[in-house]
Scaffold this motif. Structure first.
Motif, PDB file in Angstrom:
ATOM      1  N   ALA A 191       8.486   9.340  27.320  1.00 27.30           N
ATOM      2  CA  ALA A 191       8.648  10.949  27.713  1.00 27.30           C
ATOM      3  C   ALA A 191      10.224  11.142  27.978  1.00 27.30           C
ATOM      4  N   ALA A 210       7.435  16.798  29.963  1.00 27.89           N
ATOM      5  CA  ALA A 210       8.596  16.072  29.647  1.00 27.89           C
ATOM      6  C   ALA A 210       9.254  17.031  28.513  1.00 27.89           C
ATOM      7  N   PHE A 220       7.015   9.287  34.792  1.00 24.68           N
ATOM      8  CA  PHE A 220       7.273   9.595  33.311  1.00 24.68           C
ATOM      9  C   PHE A 220       7.547   8.082  32.741  1.00 24.68           C
ATOM     10  N   LEU A 250      14.120  13.244  34.185  1.00 21.97           N
ATOM     11  CA  LEU A 250      13.014  12.653  34.308  1.00 21.97           C
ATOM     12  C   LEU A 250      12.868  11.304  34.861  1.00 21.97           C
TER      13      LEU A 250
END
Length: 136
Positions: A18, A113, A14, A34
């Motif tokens: 995101a 996300a 990510f 994330l």
């Protein structure tokens, strides 16, 4: 015949955008999840745990401030969290993500996300409702 090309990484990461999206939709915890996923995929479990704990702490602080009405009139707090988490992700993981992409690695889905962000929102709302429901 040999090849000088390096195989692209099989995993996705990510990027800071995101992380910002998940934070905006959910909470600092969602953005930190994330970042933790990235750390796990980069084989840094300690940093993954630290990211989740930091995100949980920041989210807890936001809940405390919001539910305590200490800064309820401050409308800039969500924007600060969004920009702060994006900056943190870029500072801590930006070079790893850039190297990953240079090696042919893919970025993970912004839809994923967004899903993590919305799951974070649901979690934060449930916690807030529990606190308000069981409060004085």
């Amino acid at each position: 015949m040999g090849s000088s090309l390096v195989d692209a990484p099989a995993y996705t990461l990510f990027d800071f955008r995101a992380v910002g999206l998940a934070t905006f939709l959910g909470s600092p915890l969602a953005g930190a999840v994330l970042m933790a996923i990235n750390y796990r995929r980069l084989h840094n479990s300690g940093a993954a745990v630290a990211a989740v704990l930091g995100g949980a702490g920041a989210t807890g602080l936001v809940l405390f401030v919001s539910l305590g009405n200490a800064l309820a009139s401050v409308k800039i707090l969500p924007a600060l969290l969004f920009v702060g988490m994006m900056g943190l992700a870029k500072a801590l993981q930006g070079s790893d993500v850039e190297q990953h992409v240079r090696q042919g690695g893919q970025l993970d889905s912004r839809w994923m996300a967004a899903g993590v962000g919305l799951a974070g929102l649901v979690l934060v709302l449930l916690v807030a409702l529990a606190i308000v429901g069981f409060g004085p």
